[in-house]
Design a protein around this motif. Structure first.
Motif, short mmCIF file in Angstrom:
data_model
loop_
_atom_site.label_atom_id
_atom_site.label_comp_id
_atom_site.label_asym_id
_atom_site.label_seq_id
_atom_site.Cartn_x
_atom_site.Cartn_y
_atom_site.Cartn_z
N MET A 61 0.84 -1.18 0.00
CA MET A 61 0.00 0.00 0.00
C MET A 61 0.89 1.25 0.00
SD MET A 61 -3.32 0.33 2.24
CE MET A 61 -4.32 1.75 2.23
N THR A 62 0.51 2.26 -0.78
CA THR A 62 1.35 3.46 -0.88
C THR A 62 0.89 4.52 0.10
OG1 THR A 62 -0.04 4.40 -2.61
CG2 THR A 62 1.82 3.03 -3.32
N ASN A 63 1.80 5.36 0.47
CA ASN A 63 1.52 6.47 1.37
C ASN A 63 1.17 7.69 0.52
OD1 ASN A 63 1.56 8.55 3.20
ND2 ASN A 63 3.54 8.00 4.10
N ASP A 64 -0.01 8.28 0.71
CA ASP A 64 -0.43 9.44 -0.08
C ASP A 64 0.48 10.64 0.10
OD1 ASP A 64 -2.47 8.19 -1.37
OD2 ASP A 64 -4.05 8.91 -0.04
N ALA A 65 1.19 10.73 1.23
CA ALA A 65 2.11 11.84 1.45
C ALA A 65 3.27 11.81 0.46
CB ALA A 65 2.64 11.82 2.88
N ASP A 66 3.60 10.63 -0.07
CA ASP A 66 4.70 10.49 -1.03
C ASP A 66 4.24 10.66 -2.47
OD1 ASP A 66 6.37 9.92 1.07
OD2 ASP A 66 6.11 7.74 0.87
N ARG A 67 2.95 10.75 -2.70
CA ARG A 67 2.40 10.80 -4.05
C ARG A 67 2.60 12.16 -4.69
NH1 ARG A 67 -2.64 11.66 -6.63
NH2 ARG A 67 -2.96 10.16 -8.31
N GLN A 68 3.10 12.17 -5.92
CA GLN A 68 3.26 13.39 -6.70
C GLN A 68 2.14 13.44 -7.73
OE1 GLN A 68 6.00 15.62 -6.08
NE2 GLN A 68 6.04 14.28 -4.29
N GLU A 69 1.76 14.64 -8.15
CA GLU A 69 0.63 14.74 -9.07
C GLU A 69 0.74 15.99 -9.92
OE1 GLU A 69 -3.50 13.62 -7.78
OE2 GLU A 69 -3.76 15.80 -7.96
N LEU A 70 0.22 15.90 -11.14
CA LEU A 70 -0.01 17.06 -11.98
C LEU A 70 -1.35 16.84 -12.65
CD1 LEU A 70 0.45 16.27 -15.21
CD2 LEU A 70 2.82 16.41 -14.55
N THR A 71 -1.89 17.88 -13.26
CA THR A 71 -3.18 17.74 -13.94
C THR A 71 -3.02 18.05 -15.42
OG1 THR A 71 -3.82 20.03 -13.50
CG2 THR A 71 -4.51 18.37 -11.89
N VAL A 72 -3.79 17.33 -16.23
CA VAL A 72 -3.84 17.57 -17.67
C VAL A 72 -5.32 17.79 -17.99
CG1 VAL A 72 -3.40 16.66 -19.97
CG2 VAL A 72 -1.82 16.13 -18.10
N SER A 73 -5.64 18.99 -18.50
CA SER A 73 -7.02 19.35 -18.79
C SER A 73 -7.21 19.55 -20.28
CB SER A 73 -7.39 20.66 -18.07
OG SER A 73 -7.16 20.53 -16.68
N TRP A 74 -8.35 19.09 -20.78
CA TRP A 74 -8.71 19.25 -22.18
C TRP A 74 -9.13 20.68 -22.43
CZ3 TRP A 74 -14.03 18.81 -24.43
CH2 TRP A 74 -13.99 18.77 -25.83
N LEU A 75 -8.59 21.30 -23.45
CA LEU A 75 -8.91 22.69 -23.80
C LEU A 75 -9.82 22.77 -25.02
CD1 LEU A 75 -5.38 24.33 -23.37
CD2 LEU A 75 -7.28 24.27 -21.72
N GLY A 76 -10.16 21.63 -25.59
CA GLY A 76 -10.97 21.59 -26.79
C GLY A 76 -10.15 21.10 -27.96
N GLY A 77 -10.84 20.51 -28.95
CA GLY A 77 -10.13 19.97 -30.10
C GLY A 77 -9.16 18.91 -29.66
N LEU A 78 -7.90 19.05 -30.03
CA LEU A 78 -6.84 18.13 -29.63
C LEU A 78 -5.84 18.80 -28.68
CD1 LEU A 78 -6.17 16.41 -33.09
CD2 LEU A 78 -7.53 15.55 -31.17
N ARG A 79 -6.26 19.90 -28.07
CA ARG A 79 -5.39 20.69 -27.19
C ARG A 79 -5.62 20.35 -25.73
NH1 ARG A 79 -5.71 26.90 -27.33
NH2 ARG A 79 -7.76 26.15 -26.80
N PHE A 80 -4.52 20.24 -24.98
CA PHE A 80 -4.56 19.98 -23.55
C PHE A 80 -3.59 20.93 -22.86
CE2 PHE A 80 -6.02 16.19 -25.56
CZ PHE A 80 -6.98 15.67 -24.71
N GLU A 81 -3.79 21.10 -21.58
CA GLU A 81 -2.88 21.91 -20.78
C GLU A 81 -2.45 21.08 -19.58
OE1 GLU A 81 -3.19 26.33 -19.48
OE2 GLU A 81 -4.25 25.11 -18.00
N ALA A 82 -1.14 20.93 -19.41
CA ALA A 82 -0.58 20.25 -18.24
C ALA A 82 -0.16 21.32 -17.24
CB ALA A 82 0.61 19.39 -18.64
N ARG A 83 -0.56 21.14 -15.99
CA ARG A 83 -0.19 22.08 -14.92
C ARG A 83 0.49 21.34 -13.78
NH1 ARG A 83 -2.12 27.23 -14.41
NH2 ARG A 83 -3.43 27.89 -16.14
N ALA A 84 1.60 21.91 -13.34
CA ALA A 84 2.35 21.35 -12.22
C ALA A 84 3.06 22.46 -11.48
CB ALA A 84 3.35 20.31 -12.70
N ARG A 85 2.84 22.56 -10.18
CA ARG A 85 3.55 23.52 -9.32
C ARG A 85 3.53 24.95 -9.87
NH1 ARG A 85 7.81 21.35 -10.77
NH2 ARG A 85 9.16 23.02 -10.06
N GLY A 86 2.41 25.37 -10.45
CA GLY A 86 2.29 26.73 -10.97
C GLY A 86 2.79 26.92 -12.39
N HIS A 87 3.31 25.88 -13.00
CA HIS A 87 3.79 25.95 -14.38
C HIS A 87 2.74 25.32 -15.29
CE1 HIS A 87 7.75 27.03 -12.89
NE2 HIS A 87 7.63 26.05 -12.01
#
Length: 158
Positions: A1-27
């Motif tokens: 079982m993994t510890n959630d405190a060690d988990r890293q994450e970023l988000t990828v959101s669909w912007l429409g069409g074939l475009r996406f935006e990846a966000r991580a730590r303000g970038h």
């Protein structure tokens, strides 16, 4: 079982069409396809992002090695290349090549340039920057002209 405190994450959101935006730590990074592939060409392709990630990781570890061992590189560049395969369409192979310019300490040369084939360089093989035309192979440091390549290990069949 993994510890959630060690988990890293970023988000990828669909912007429409074939475009996406990846966000991580303000970038943010826009991921898109070229116009000829149905995109708007407003960002790098997903495969470009994967290759940039690999190159960034390799470059990071080269820079950390240099910092830990007091080396002052003049330049470090990582070239990442890939080939597509079909049936289904996918990345068939990907490789990274490190170009390092600067001095290496004699006792650190083997440690700085491991061979991807065997996990370690041949004993006594020097590591020197090489001209762009010569490659050592996948994930290897380029060798100077006239240096023999490590021989691939033979598999023993039981």
């Amino acid at each position: 079982m993994t510890n959630d405190a060690d988990r890293q994450e970023l988000t990828v959101s669909w912007l429409g069409g074939l475009r996406f935006e990846a966000r991580a730590r303000g970038h943010r990074v826009v991921i898109d396809q070229p116009r000829e592939e149905g995109g708007t060409d407003e960002g790098i392709t997903p495969v470009d992002a994967l290759a940039a990630s690999l190159g960034g990781c390799v470059g990071y570890f080269v820079a950390r090695f240099c910092q830990r061992h007091g080396l002052q590189p003049e330049a470090v560049m990582v070239r990442v290349g890939w080939r597509y395969a079909e049936g289904p369409h996918r990345i068939g192979s990907m490789d990274a090549e490190i170009e390092y310019h600067g001095s290496l300490l004699r006792d650190r040369r083997r440690e700085a340039a491991p061979s991807s084939r065997s996990g370690s360089r041949r004993e006594g093989a020097p590591c020197r920057p090489a001209p762009p035309a010569r490659r050592a192979g996948r994930m290897g440091v380029r060798r100077a002209p006239g240096r023999p390549r490590d021989r691939p290990r033979r598999r023993r069949h039981a």
